[in-house]
Design an enzyme around this catalytic site. Structure first.
Site, mmCIF file in Angstrom:
data_model
loop_
_atom_site.group_PDB
_atom_site.id
_atom_site.type_symbol
_atom_site.label_atom_id
_atom_site.label_comp_id
_atom_site.label_asym_id
_atom_site.label_seq_id
_atom_site.Cartn_x
_atom_site.Cartn_y
_atom_site.Cartn_z
ATOM 1 N N GLY A 86 0.838 -1.209 0.000
ATOM 2 C CA GLY A 86 0.000 0.000 0.000
ATOM 3 C C GLY A 86 0.862 1.243 0.000
ATOM 4 O O GLY A 86 2.062 1.178 -0.281
ATOM 5 N N ASN A 87 0.262 2.372 0.289
ATOM 6 C CA ASN A 87 1.037 3.611 0.409
ATOM 7 C C ASN A 87 0.386 4.495 1.463
ATOM 8 O O ASN A 87 -0.645 4.150 2.035
ATOM 9 C CB ASN A 87 1.150 4.311 -0.955
ATOM 10 C CG ASN A 87 -0.200 4.679 -1.515
ATOM 11 O OD1 ASN A 87 -0.896 5.532 -0.977
ATOM 12 N ND2 ASN A 87 -0.602 4.004 -2.591
ATOM 13 N N ARG A 88 1.007 5.640 1.723
ATOM 14 C CA ARG A 88 0.599 6.456 2.870
ATOM 15 C C ARG A 88 -0.526 7.444 2.584
ATOM 16 O O ARG A 88 -0.811 8.310 3.405
ATOM 17 C CB ARG A 88 1.796 7.254 3.381
ATOM 18 C CG ARG A 88 2.893 6.423 3.942
ATOM 19 C CD ARG A 88 4.006 7.323 4.456
ATOM 20 N NE ARG A 88 5.253 6.599 4.580
ATOM 21 C CZ ARG A 88 5.552 5.799 5.599
ATOM 22 N NH1 ARG A 88 4.694 5.648 6.581
ATOM 23 N NH2 ARG A 88 6.694 5.166 5.635
ATOM 24 N N SER A 89 -1.157 7.355 1.430
ATOM 25 C CA SER A 89 -2.222 8.319 1.128
ATOM 26 C C SER A 89 -3.353 8.214 2.163
ATOM 27 O O SER A 89 -3.824 7.117 2.473
ATOM 28 C CB SER A 89 -2.775 8.035 -0.274
ATOM 29 O OG SER A 89 -3.955 8.772 -0.470
ATOM 30 N N ALA B 31 -3.912 7.678 -4.948
ATOM 31 C CA ALA B 31 -2.527 7.241 -5.105
ATOM 32 C C ALA B 31 -2.579 5.766 -5.517
ATOM 33 O O ALA B 31 -2.545 4.868 -4.673
ATOM 34 C CB ALA B 31 -1.779 7.415 -3.798
#
Ligand code: C5P
Length: 408
Positions: free
Chosen positions: A213-216, A280
């Site tokens: 995943g990512n930090r969005s 994102a």
């Protein structure tokens, strides 16, 4: 901005309610029409007669028509008034009414109206310091802010109880300026337009419990969806997994992976005038996720290799079939921003790209503010100063609106 505007003024049962006739008078002096809606306990502090006299309209309070009143036959007044108003301000807003609105109660005219509104809802909490600082009240205020209400902080000072702290209703001129400022930002200039917004991260499964995943946080996209809905657009929000509440009047579709986002966005695309892709989206997904949890004991050696494959570039595929729709993309760059963003704008056939750098102070994931630069196919770069994500959202929507006007 107040001239000719229709204001619903909700008055609830706190001591500051005694100031509400003065507030009505200021709104009326500025050229607004005011309809007062009171709770039963507000009438303990200020009389309906005083408010009816200054607003020149019958004050409403009860949900149901009185059998003895030939003029009060309609029981859909909450819907009618909800459509009539340009803005609703609840001042003072007690802890009790904040709680009721935050949790969707509709047990009197004021709270039913707050649910039925099609316009911005502004709140001016005022109460004793301990009630205001109480964790539950603060949580309710957070809920209300997240769902798109405008909240003005109370002032600090001496309170009716003799205690000192935050809880005072702001002065009348500050309340008037607060409403004026909201109306200035929110014209219903996007009504009749349909806008698709994407937000948040995507999660690409590795096994049933892990993902890439990512930090969005989704805050930028949710701010866009909220602002667009407040400006009258029909908004569909396709969101990856986030911890945010859906803004009022927004249709939300939850997805998890880039592939799911791709499917949802393409399904909606035919029916929209503009797409704003702030999600994102993961560029790569795991080529062959497994359906059983990977266990370290059963894996040979010290390394685990994941094979990744490219996800579809959703925005690029929309760019290929956009016709007269407006397409807005985001570019999150840590270096060579302008050059990379220009290249993306061209490659994805966009009308606008919003460049941001997560390392800039006041920008980045989970922040309530952002620092962005706009780039268009024809124009110069426009650098915007540090501002709230809600204000950035409105600046993006101003661009979308002018491009839509130019296209039609
Ligand atoms: O190429 P890059 O990923 O930096 O482009 C960012 C823009 O493209 C964002 O608007 C993002 O929502 C969108 N995007 C997409 N599909 C992807 C990757 C990014 O639509 N697979």
């Amino acid at each position: 901005m107040l001239n000719g505007k229709r204001i619903l003024l909700g008055v609830t049962g706190g001591i500051a309610a005694y100031k509400s006739p003065l507030l009505v008078r200021e709104f009326v002096k500025a050229g607004a029409e005011v309809q007062v809606v009171m709770t039963r306990s507000a009438a303990q502090f200020v009389t309906p007669l005083a408010l009816a006299t200054v607003s020149k309209r019958e004050v409403v309070s009860e949900m149901f028509p009185r059998p003895d009143d030939p003029n009060s036959t309609s029981w859909t007044k909450h819907i009618d008034l909800g459509m009539w108003a340009d803005i609703m301000l609840v001042a003072p807003a007690t802890a009790h009414t904040l709680a009721r609105i935050a949790h969707g109660f509709a047990d009197d005219m004021l709270t039913s109206l707050a649910l039925a509104l099609r316009c911005p809802l502004a709140l001016a909490p005022a109460m004793d310091v301990d009630m205001f600082l109480n964790k539950t009240t603060q949580q309710n205020i957070d809920i209300l802010k997240e769902s798109g209400c405008f909240v003005i902080d109370p002032e600090e000072g001496e309170l009716a109880s003799g205690l000192v702290g935050p809880g005072r209703l702001p002065e009348i001129d500050r309340l008037v300026a607060f409403v004026d400022g909201i109306l200035e930002k929110i014209h219903r200039d996007l009504s009749g337009k349909s806008i698709l917004v994407t937000a948040g991260p995507t999660q690409e499964p590795i096994d049933p419990v892990r993902y890439i995943g990512n930090r969005s946080s989704g805050k930028m996209g949710f701010a866009i969806a909220n602002a667009a809905a407040l400006r009258g657009a029909e908004v569909t929000l396709v969101s990856g997994p986030v911890y945010l509440r859906t803004p009022r009047s927004v249709r939300r579709i939850d997805v998890s992976t880039a592939e799911e986002m791709n499917t949802a966005v393409h399904l909606e695309f035919e029916n929209v005038d503009a797409v704003i892709m702030s999600a994102a989206v993961a560029d790569y997904t795991v080529a062959n996720p497994v359906n059983k949890k990977i266990k370290r004991e059963t894996m040979p050696g010290d390394e685990l290799t994941l094979t990744l494959k490219k996800n579809p570039d959703i925005l690029k595929s929309l760019g290929e079939k956009k016709q007269n729709r407006v397409l807005v993309g985001f570019a999150l760059e840590t270096d060579d921003g302008i050059k990379n963003a220009k290249e993306k704008l061209r490659r994805k056939n966009l009308d606008l790209i919003v460049l941001n750098n997560p390392n800039e102070p006041g920008a980045g994931f989970n922040s309530d503010t952002n620092v962005v630069t706009f780039l268009t196919p024809a124009g110069q770069a426009e650098h915007l100063p540090l501002m709230s994500k809600f204000d950035v959202a409105n600046r993006i929507l101003d661009r979308v609106k002018s491009t839509l006007t130019w296209l039609t």
